[in-house]
Scaffold this active site. Structure first.
Site, mmCIF file in Angstrom:
data_model
loop_
_atom_site.group_PDB
_atom_site.id
_atom_site.type_symbol
_atom_site.label_atom_id
_atom_site.label_comp_id
_atom_site.label_asym_id
_atom_site.label_seq_id
_atom_site.Cartn_x
_atom_site.Cartn_y
_atom_site.Cartn_z
ATOM 1 N N GLY A 149 0.851 -1.188 0.000
ATOM 2 C CA GLY A 149 0.000 0.000 0.000
ATOM 3 C C GLY A 149 0.882 1.232 0.000
ATOM 4 N N GLN A 200 2.968 9.917 1.541
ATOM 5 C CA GLN A 200 4.269 9.238 1.618
ATOM 6 C C GLN A 200 5.200 9.613 0.470
ATOM 7 O OE1 GLN A 200 2.313 5.185 2.298
ATOM 8 N NE2 GLN A 200 4.165 5.064 3.543
ATOM 9 N N CYS A 214 5.589 -0.065 7.717
ATOM 10 C CA CYS A 214 5.233 1.085 6.898
ATOM 11 C C CYS A 214 6.473 1.522 6.137
ATOM 12 C CB CYS A 214 4.732 2.213 7.799
ATOM 13 S SG CYS A 214 4.257 3.694 6.894
ATOM 14 N N LEU A 215 6.326 1.807 4.849
ATOM 15 C CA LEU A 215 7.474 2.232 4.045
ATOM 16 C C LEU A 215 8.096 3.522 4.595
ATOM 17 C CD1 LEU A 215 6.194 1.498 0.419
ATOM 18 C CD2 LEU A 215 7.688 0.075 1.837
ATOM 19 N N HIS A 264 -4.821 1.039 7.315
ATOM 20 C CA HIS A 264 -3.469 1.602 7.466
ATOM 21 C C HIS A 264 -3.267 2.763 6.479
ATOM 22 C CE1 HIS A 264 1.039 1.175 8.081
ATOM 23 N NE2 HIS A 264 0.972 1.916 6.991
ATOM 24 N N GLU A 265 -3.653 2.548 5.219
ATOM 25 C CA GLU A 265 -3.452 3.597 4.203
ATOM 26 C C GLU A 265 -4.381 4.779 4.446
ATOM 27 O OE1 GLU A 265 -0.832 3.462 2.520
ATOM 28 O OE2 GLU A 265 -0.456 1.391 3.096
ATOM 29 N N HIS A 274 -3.047 7.181 6.802
ATOM 30 C CA HIS A 274 -2.040 8.090 6.240
ATOM 31 C C HIS A 274 -2.672 9.387 5.734
ATOM 32 C CE1 HIS A 274 1.840 6.161 6.384
ATOM 33 N NE2 HIS A 274 1.386 5.038 5.867
HETATM 34 NI NI NI Z 1 2.272 3.155 5.945
#
Ligand code: NI
Length: 187
Positions: free
Chosen positions: A45, A50, A100-101, A142-143, A146
């Site tokens: 995701g 991000q 998470c990236l 989760h996304e 963000h």
């Molecule tokens: Ni994330």
């Protein structure tokens, strides 16, 4: 085009993102670049903040997690969510170890409800309202966080947060490496 991933400590990750207007820019191109960026980082995701854009857009592709959730097939779970709104979350809370990236090398159990109903536009600007469960719901929650300016670490207990303080501090200072390109906050 592959974007560098913005990491923990950048204020864009803590900001509530704004809705996108249909004709404001080439959303399809951005979506294409976001998929390229996400695949290059082996993510499932990616949300626009991000890559430094405070707009309500995220993408998912659960196929790398296929088989991790028992009966649930993830290979058809490739989607674009534009201007999404969560209508309802339901069901029992369950723990799953999230990463998470934007927070490289940290994974922690996060508790979330098992079902989510979300209304969103796809890349063709068509509206959908769908309900997802299990890992699909998990990735969406989760996304979605963000674009609301929330990170998975915000869900942890204050005890856990204290334990992670040093590592998170290092990430925000740029003392971190990942297998993909990172964008650090200029001081
Ligand atoms: Ni994330």
């Amino acid at each position: 085009m592959i974007y560098p991933i913005v990491v923990y400590g950048n204020p864009v990750l803590k900001k509530k993102a704004k809705d996108i207007e249909q004709e404001s820019f080439d959303v399809k191109k951005l979506v294409e670049d976001m998929f390229e960026t996400m695949y290059a980082a082996s993510g499932v995701g990616l949300a626009a903040p991000q890559i430094g854009k405070s707009i309500r857009l995220f993408i998912v592709d659960g196929s790398p997690m296929d088989g991790e959730d028992g009966e649930e097939a993830m290979e058809d779970f490739k989607k674009v969510f534009i201007n999404p709104e969560i209508i309802e979350e339901a069901g029992e809370e369950w723990d799953f170890e999230e990463g998470c990236l934007s927070i490289p090398n940290i994974r922690e159990d996060v508790s979330r409800q098992e079902e989510v109903t979300i209304r969103y536009l796809d890349e063709n600007w068509e509206e959908h309202t769908e309900t997802f469960t299990g890992l699909k719901a998990r990735i969406i929650q989760h996304e979605y966080d963000h674009i609301e300016g929330v990170l998975f670490t915000d869900h942890l207990t204050s005890f856990k947060k204290r334990l992670l303080k040093g590592k998170l501090g290092n990430i925000s200072k740029g003392k971190v490496t990942a297998g993909y390109k990172l964008a650090f906050t200029k001081k």
